[in-house]
Design a protein around this motif. Structure first.
Motif, mmCIF file in Angstrom:
data_model
loop_
_atom_site.group_PDB
_atom_site.id
_atom_site.type_symbol
_atom_site.label_atom_id
_atom_site.label_comp_id
_atom_site.label_asym_id
_atom_site.label_seq_id
_atom_site.Cartn_x
_atom_site.Cartn_y
_atom_site.Cartn_z
ATOM 1 N N VAL A 44 -1.060 -4.127 -3.530
ATOM 2 C CA VAL A 44 -2.325 -3.403 -3.652
ATOM 3 C C VAL A 44 -2.984 -3.722 -4.991
ATOM 4 C CG1 VAL A 44 -3.322 -1.095 -3.923
ATOM 5 C CG2 VAL A 44 -1.676 -1.524 -2.106
ATOM 6 N N ASP A 85 4.848 -3.223 -2.007
ATOM 7 C CA ASP A 85 3.593 -2.796 -1.397
ATOM 8 C C ASP A 85 2.565 -2.438 -2.464
ATOM 9 O OD1 ASP A 85 4.747 -3.188 1.012
ATOM 10 O OD2 ASP A 85 5.157 -1.087 1.433
ATOM 11 N N VAL A 118 -0.655 -0.192 4.301
ATOM 12 C CA VAL A 118 0.711 -0.003 3.809
ATOM 13 C C VAL A 118 0.848 1.319 3.074
ATOM 14 C CG1 VAL A 118 2.452 -0.905 2.252
ATOM 15 C CG2 VAL A 118 1.127 -2.442 3.660
ATOM 16 N N ARG A 151 4.194 14.347 0.888
ATOM 17 C CA ARG A 151 5.287 14.285 1.857
ATOM 18 C C ARG A 151 6.589 14.830 1.285
ATOM 19 N NH1 ARG A 151 6.297 8.830 3.299
ATOM 20 N NH2 ARG A 151 5.184 8.212 1.450
ATOM 21 N N ASP A 202 8.525 5.388 6.564
ATOM 22 C CA ASP A 202 9.021 5.106 5.229
ATOM 23 C C ASP A 202 10.437 4.555 5.329
ATOM 24 O OD1 ASP A 202 10.056 5.240 2.680
ATOM 25 O OD2 ASP A 202 8.732 6.907 2.152
ATOM 26 N N GLU A 226 3.556 -1.994 10.977
ATOM 27 C CA GLU A 226 3.798 -0.680 10.372
ATOM 28 C C GLU A 226 2.607 0.252 10.585
ATOM 29 O OE1 GLU A 226 5.018 -1.570 6.389
ATOM 30 O OE2 GLU A 226 7.086 -1.932 7.024
ATOM 31 N N ARG A 246 2.519 -5.484 7.980
ATOM 32 C CA ARG A 246 1.639 -4.331 7.766
ATOM 33 C C ARG A 246 1.008 -3.867 9.076
ATOM 34 N NH1 ARG A 246 -1.166 -5.834 2.019
ATOM 35 N NH2 ARG A 246 0.799 -5.944 0.925
ATOM 36 N N VAL A 294 8.613 -0.345 -1.598
ATOM 37 C CA VAL A 294 7.409 0.347 -2.065
ATOM 38 C C VAL A 294 6.810 -0.415 -3.251
ATOM 39 C CG1 VAL A 294 6.519 2.482 -3.070
ATOM 40 C CG2 VAL A 294 8.207 2.583 -1.247
ATOM 41 N N PRO A 342 2.962 4.960 4.049
ATOM 42 C CA PRO A 342 3.490 4.697 5.377
ATOM 43 C C PRO A 342 4.295 5.885 5.897
ATOM 44 C CG PRO A 342 4.780 3.544 3.744
ATOM 45 C CD PRO A 342 3.660 4.224 3.019
#
Lengths: 196, 696
Positions: free
Chosen positions: A58, A54, B249, A99, B255, B373, B370, A51, B252
């Motif tokens: 970004v 990622d 991404v 989530r 996960d 995914e 990506r 994460v 996601p």
């Protein structure tokens, strides 16, 4: 004295003839200089390395696209990048909240380590680190922010002060209070309940 | 306030100092390849920036036109049909808006049952107070009202800007958009209020934004007979994300944390022995499944003629250029066609699978991951229906990318210089140091071949593996393979990769049961039989292993079977040339004779040497992608080493030291980004020497 990569004032992103694999030289310098701080800042606040990668991606992608609008009069590149990082992390955490998963199991954190030679001690240390980070994520946002700037991005108090626009002393007070709350949070939470 | 007094030096009070030290001591290990990968991705994004900006400008223009048209319902003259349709539902209740102030066409009869209740609250008495809910009038009726001039929007560009600014960033990055239909009261002074949603976008956040922002729009009030009057208007706001900004991404669904870990549950195992006499005929992936994936791909392409030019669809789906075209140009052209589907929002998991494969071959691995995914997200979110085979392919490709990252770090380390201690190797004294407290690779190689015993001790005491995330990568990789197998149990590649990881770990019981299951569900694919044969031999059941290998050979293509049974590497160079030039039958005869002479345990039915050879060639085939290549050659000739030390030489160069117990290790060089493992020049010389010494 802290040094920043040399940047011109407004309008730094003039495009030049360049090979396909190049970045604007100033941006390249920022990337080299601050990628690690941004990554660590993000990693302090998110649950896994994947994460963190990622979100870091970004951050730099956004920064690259907004590069032309960067104004050196308003913030140093590091401050600017960390602000983008803060927003990206906030977005990510908001999505996680939807989530319902903000904690991470203790057996999935091999990238957070401390310099301890013994394997067993290192495992225990890793669990402790994850408990601390899980605890940090229960704190209010301002506390999380200041802790991640200090222990993630590795900023000193004066840099944090510049970043947040407050005095050095105010930074120290906030860090202290955040640490006290973190301590209370970690002590209050039994180990079994942290590991979901 | 008391704590302020502790901070004159920025030092923290005692009560939190240990916590401060603990947090300060955390080290954050980054995946070694992450920094260059991200840099490459940024460079690529920058290179594409001018095109993206042009495209974005066009899109913004198009979006502005759409917004203008939609908003224009509130400002265009009533003669226009689009406006009439809006007016149809803008119309206020006649009962609460007596003409002329709250003008309604005289012909319209109010039908609101609440009429009596609200009649006293007529907004005509209080300009700016909106009436209760309007009711719809028919188009025909509205068109009969010639004197009404509806509110005119002022500063439309500003309104669009307000909407764009309020469009939540996260939704944009997630590619979430929609159209909100709003109703708004515009009073006789042009003030707005009472915004409400009459047609939801399906996204609560977008509805909320539209309701919050729209009262800030400015209007010239409606006019009737030259006099301003309040009225309801109704219009749509379109939120359309900018495709290049969509970050696949974020958020996601797949996960990593929610992925299963490898366990020993029964889902992939089969403990019953295989009946080799009743194996089904070999079969590839279900043709219908492939055809469905290809149809899904074709349906998504904005320009179907791309298949005529660059097809067939099967090649596009595989991401592999047909032999008749230049692969680089093909990848660029097909990649652009697939990107166009994504830009248009018609992508399917099959499109993302194909594009991801092309990106992999173009070396943009982060992009590829990506895309895979994103494809998985689409299936999990049920945005589209995808076949289990496509889902399995996406999982498998993702697992393969993770595997590459894992291979870059797993078992990799360096040797501390201090481990050389008092060891001496006079002939290798000049080999250099890295100057970092760790031995240089050159020094290790030199010592290895000149002073192997000393080097063994140095490795034993001084090898320091990197702290790395390889355990997490391993878990994620195995979880990806498992997810692929669960989605499509007959997926041969995912099964094979999954079991080969277990084989490398020496978990032969698990390999055996997994291989049996693969053989059973995978149309008795040869890989299942080879894996079962390897496991049985390693478990000391060579006779059963031999049967499995023979069954596998009988089901393979002739060329592949020849490669597997090839004994060329065990022959002297001149014999090797002659052997490999022979026709098939004569080669078989040579092999029979070769193995008969080497059946050392002649009181058993099986030739253990042949089974060992088949085990090695099978491993080479499945682990190294074939029996050709340095690593495969060494594995086949000498078997697997006792241990492998992998030394990080920096810049993605790894040197492997294969330790066979005595004598020098055999040294290979491997690049992180490459599948190849080649002997170092010293390794090649040593292996050739061994060939001369031990040649049969």
């Amino acid at each position: 004295m802290r040094t920043e990569p040399e940047v011109s004032r407004r309008g730094t992103a003039r495009r030049q003839a360049r090979p396909e694999d190049s970045l604007p030289s100033e941006f390249e310098a920022w990337y080299v200089e601050y990628q690690s701080a941004v990554y660590r800042y993000v990693r302090f606040r998110v649950s896994t390395r994947e994460v963190a990668e990622d979100v870091t991606s970004v951050v730099f992608m956004k920064a690259l696209r907004a590069f032309g609008r960067y104004d050196a009069d308003r913030a140093s590149p590091k401050t600017w990048l960390l602000r983008i990082a803060r927003n990206a992390v906030t977005d990510h955490l908001r999505s996680l909240k939807r989530r319902g998963s903000l904690h991470v199991s203790l057996d999935r954190i091999p990238d957070l380590v401390a310099d301890i030679p013994s394997h067993d001690e290192r495992v225990i240390k890793q669990e402790r680190i994850q408990r601390l980070l899980n605890g940090a994520r229960t704190l209010r946002k301002a506390d999380q922010e200041i802790l991640s700037l200090r222990y993630g991005a590795g900023l000193d108090n004066s840099e944090i002060a510049e970043h947040l626009g407050i005095s050095n002393n105010a930074v120290a007070v906030r860090v202290h209070r955040a640490l006290k709350r973190l301590k209370a949070s970690v002590e209050a939470e039994a180990p079994e309940s942290i590991d979901q | 306030m008391s704590d302020i007094f502790h901070f004159e030096d920025g030092k923290l009070p005692d009560d939190v100092r240990s916590l401060d030290e603990e947090l300060s001591s955390i080290r954050y290990e980054e995946r070694p390849s992450f920094v260059p990968e991200l840099r490459a991705e940024l460079a690529r994004a920058w290179a594409e920036e001018p095109a993206r900006r042009r495209a974005a400008a066009r899109r913004h223009l198009a979006a502005a036109v759409i917004v203008a048209l939609l908003l224009g319902g509130a400002s265009v003259p009533s003669a226009r049909a689009s406006f009439v349709r809006l007016i149809e539902v803008l119309t206020p209740l006649r009962a609460v808006e007596p003409a002329p102030e709250r003008a309604m066409p005289a012909a319209i009869e109010a039908v609101d049952p609440l009429e009596a209740l609200v009649a006293d609250a007529s907004p005509s008495l209080v300009p700016g107070d909106p009436p209760t809910e309007p009711i719809a009038a028919s188009v025909a009726e509205v068109e009969e009202e010639p004197s009404l001039i509806v509110p005119q929007m002022i500063e439309r560009a500003e309104a669009e800007e307000l909407l764009r600014d309020a469009y939540p960033e996260l939704l944009q990055l997630q590619g979430i958009g929609g159209t909100v239909r709003l109703r708004l009261w515009v009073d006789e002074l042009g003030r707005t209020s009472e915004a409400r949603v009459v047609g939801s976008s399906g996204v609560a956040e977008l509805d909320r934004v539209a309701v919050e922002v729209s009262p800030r729009f400015s209007f010239v009030p409606a006019l009737q007979d030259g006099r301003p009057r309040g009225t309801w208007i109704e219009f749509s706001v379109l939120f359309e994300p900018d495709p290049p900004r969509i970050d696949r991404v974020l958020d996601p669904v797949v996960d990593p944390l929610s992925m299963p870990t490898v366990d020993e549950s029964e889902w992939w195992q089969l403990s019953e022995p295989l009946d080799l006499t009743t194996l089904p005929e070999p079969q590839g992936p279900d043709a219908d499944v492939r055809a469905a994936a290809e149809r899904s791909l074709l349906a998504a392409l904005p320009d179907p003629s791309v298949v005529d030019r660059y097809g067939p669809a099967s090649a596009i789906l595989e991401g592999v250029a047909p032999e008749s075209v230049m692969p680089t140009e093909w990848r660029t052209a097909v990649g652009a066609a697939l990107e166009a589907a994504i830009e248009r929002g018609t992508e399917t998991p099959a499109v993302l699978l194909a594009l991801g494969r092309i990106r992999m071959r173009q070396g943009v691995r982060a992009d590829a991951r990506r895309l895979f995914e994103r494809g998985l997200q689409m299936t999990v979110r049920a945005e589209v229906t995808a076949s289990p085979w496509v889902v399995a392919e996406l999982h498998h490709e993702r697992g393969t990318l993770v595997r590459d990252g894992w291979r870059a770090t797993s078992g990799v380390g360096r040797v501390r210089s201090e481990a050389f201690g008092s060891a001496s190797c006079s002939v290798a004294r000049s080999a250099g140091e890295a100057g970092t407290g760790f031995a240089s690779v050159d020094r290790l190689i030199a010592w290895n071949y000149l002073c192997p015993e000393e080097t063994g001790r140095v490795f034993e005491s001084g090898f320091q593996p990197h702290e790395s995330g390889s355990a997490a990568d391993l878990t994620l990789m195995m979880a990806s393979y498992r997810a692929a197998i669960e989605s499509y149990p007959a997926h041969v590649e995912a099964n094979t990769d999954f079991l080969m990881i277990l084989a490398a770990e020496g978990r032969w019981e698990h390999v055996l049961s997994g291989a049996r299951r693969l053989t059973r569900v995978g149309g008795a694919h040869a890989n299942g039989l080879l894996l079962a044969g390897m496991a049985l031999h390693r478990l000391g059941r060579s006779s059963e292993a031999a049967e499995h290998f023979r069954a596998a050979l009988s089901r393979m293509e002739a060329a592949e079977a020849d490669e597997l049974a090839d004994i060329g590497l065990l022959l002297r160079p001149d014999d090797r040339s002659r052997y490999r030039r022979l026709p098939g039958e004569e080669r078989r005869a040579w092999e029979r004779e070769f193995w008969e002479r080497r059946d050392l345990v002649s009181d058993t039915e099986v030739n253990e040497r042949w089974v060992e050879h088949m085990t090695r060639t099978s491993y080479a085939l499945l682990a190294f992608g074939g029996t050709v290549g340095d690593a495969a050659e060494v594995w086949i000739r000498f078997g697997g080493p006792d241990t492998i030390h992998i030394v990080d030489g920096g810049s993605g160069r790894l040197t492997e030291f294969w330790d066979y117990g005595s004598g020098p290790d055999i040294t290979f060089v491997r690049w992180v980004s490459s599948e190849r493992t080649d002997l170092t020049p010293e390794g090649r010389a040593y292996v050739d020497d061994l060939g001369r010494i031990f040649s049969p």
